[in-house]
Design an enzyme around this catalytic site. Structure first.
Site, PDB file in Angstrom:
ATOM      1  CG  ASP A  15      -0.270  -0.116   2.512  1.00 12.03           C
ATOM      2  OD1 ASP A  15      -0.926   0.606   3.488  1.00 12.03           O
ATOM      3  OD2 ASP A  15       0.981  -0.531   2.709  1.00 12.03           O
ATOM      4  CG  HIS A 246       6.848   0.588  10.369  1.00 12.98           C
ATOM      5  ND1 HIS A 246       7.063   0.158  11.746  1.00 12.98           N
ATOM      6  CD2 HIS A 246       6.385   1.739  10.343  1.00 12.98           C
ATOM      7  CE1 HIS A 246       6.639   1.028  12.330  1.00 12.98           C
ATOM      8  NE2 HIS A 246       6.260   2.160  11.752  1.00 12.98           N
TER       9      HIS A 246
HETATM   10  O1  RIB Z   1       2.446   0.005  10.985  1.00  9.41           O
HETATM   11  C1  RIB Z   1       3.226   0.136   9.853  1.00  9.41           C
HETATM   12  C2  RIB Z   1       2.592  -0.407   8.429  1.00  9.41           C
HETATM   13  O2  RIB Z   1       1.298   0.343   8.110  1.00  9.41           O
HETATM   14  C3  RIB Z   1       3.446  -0.086   7.286  1.00  9.41           C
HETATM   15  O3  RIB Z   1       3.400  -1.181   6.357  1.00  9.41           O
HETATM   16  C4  RIB Z   1       3.032   1.100   6.868  1.00  9.41           C
HETATM   17  O4  RIB Z   1       3.306   1.211   5.371  1.00  9.41           O
HETATM   18  C5  RIB Z   1       1.456   1.020   7.027  1.00  9.41           C
HETATM   19  O5  RIB Z   1       1.095   0.374   5.767  1.00  9.41           O
HETATM   20 CA    CA Z   2       2.876  -0.494   3.975  1.00 11.38          CA
END
Ligand code: RIB
Ligand code: CA
Length: 320
Positions: A15, A246
């Site tokens: 995303d 992340h």
């Molecule tokens: O919590 C972090 C996640 O949520 C990552 O994948 C960031 O891109 C959002 O999608």
């Molecule tokens: Ca993400």
């Protein structure tokens, strides 16, 4: 990786999302992986924006040949909670406003496309999920043998033993579609969960970001804008001097599993009340010892420790 080892075919469900962008560039720059496609999903921004960004990221990296399949516009059983422009910008890429891509998405929907690619090479394709798990859940609902044809799932999401980020209870990807996530964790297939327990320990400091964006490449120039926006968010809210990596941390797991410690616990997802979206592991002997609803759940490989400095080095050295 020895030259003899074949690259691992991977589909990245994403995303984008600024940290997704860094993750995609990391995967494309790593010879251990063969990115055979991106599947877009709503999340950080709308499905229209995430699909546009997925096409653009591939073209920035000179890989406009890699297919993109458009995915779900919202969760399975609830309303999309909406974009988070304060974190990723109105466009999902730090307001870089990337130009229209030359390529267009595949005709097939993401869940159909990912199943077809996995079924064409049973046991060979890894699914790297970096957003809400709706596409994977839709594939599970339509194709009962989906777990049998996929090599493994590696997902950035969840929070086993730490607070959430989208709410006190829940991590953003799971919070976006708890029902989908619970269906994914209920299947008998190899799942590795790279959650906030780990990704909050992998911080790119300003010097790390400078090293990435200082390179003379189109991805680096894009990341200079996007990561700058992302850093500003963390500076303003988390009082963090840098940014949490992340999604790139989940890719790093595929590049060097030895940097991670895993615990094998059955995981259920809360779908009701104020803790909706919380990933609850049963931290103990599974099987008949576990209470319901964990008792029949297969174990998930939950990442509990990481060599964060080594992951940062890997991200910085490989990207762009
Ligand atoms: O919590 C972090 C996640 O949520 C990552 O994948 C960031 O891109 C959002 O999608
Ligand atoms: Ca993400």
């Amino acid at each position: 990786m020895s030259s003899a080892a074949a690259a691992r075919p991977v589909i990245i469900d994403t995303d984008p999302g600024i940290d997704d962008a860094l993750a995609v560039f990391l995967a494309l720059a790593s010879p251990e992986l063969e990115v055979i496609g991106l599947t877009s999903v709503y999340g950080n921004v709308s499905i229209e924006a995430t699909t546009h960004n997925a096409l653009c990221l591939l073209e920035l990296a000179g890989r406009g040949d890699i297919p993109v399949a458009r995915g779900a516009a919202g969760p399975m059983a609830s309303a999309y909670r909406g974009a988070i422009p304060h974190i990723h910008g109105d466009d999902g890429q730090g307001n870089a406003n990337l130009a229209a891509p030359a390529a267009v998405p595949q005709a097939a929907a993401a869940h159909d496309w990912m199943y077809a690619r996995a079924a064409a090479a049973p046991g060979q394709v890894t699914l790297m999920a970096l957003g809400p798990l709706t596409n994977l859940a839709l594939a599970l609902q339509r194709y009962p043998d989906f777990p049998a044809v996929v090599r493994e799932i590696v997902l950035m999401g969840g929070n086993a033993l730490c607070p959430g980020n989208a709410s006190p209870a829940a991590e953003a990807n799971i919070f976006n579609d708890p029902e989908a996530a619970d269906l994914v964790f209920a299947q008998d297939w190899p799942v590795t969960m790279i959650g906030l327990d780990i990704t909050r320990k992998v911080v790119l400091r300003p010097a790390d970001v400078d090293a990435i964006v200082s390179r003379d490449t189109a991805p680096a120039r894009h990341l200079s804008t996007a990561l700058g926006f992302y850093q500003s968010f963390f500076a303003s809210t988390n009082r963090l001097d840098g940014l949490f990596a992340h999604d790139p941390t989940a890719v790093a797991y595929l590049l060097d599993e030895s940097l991670f410690n895993l615990s094998r616990w059955p995981v259920c997802v809360e779908t009701e009340g104020i803790s909706r979206g919380k990933t609850w592991p049963y931290v103990g002997a599974g099987g008949d010892e576990a209470p319901q609803p964990w008792r029949q759940r297969p174990p998930v490989a939950v990442a509990t420790e990481v060599d964060a400095a080594a992951v940062v080095r890997l991200i910085v050295e490989r990207t762009c």
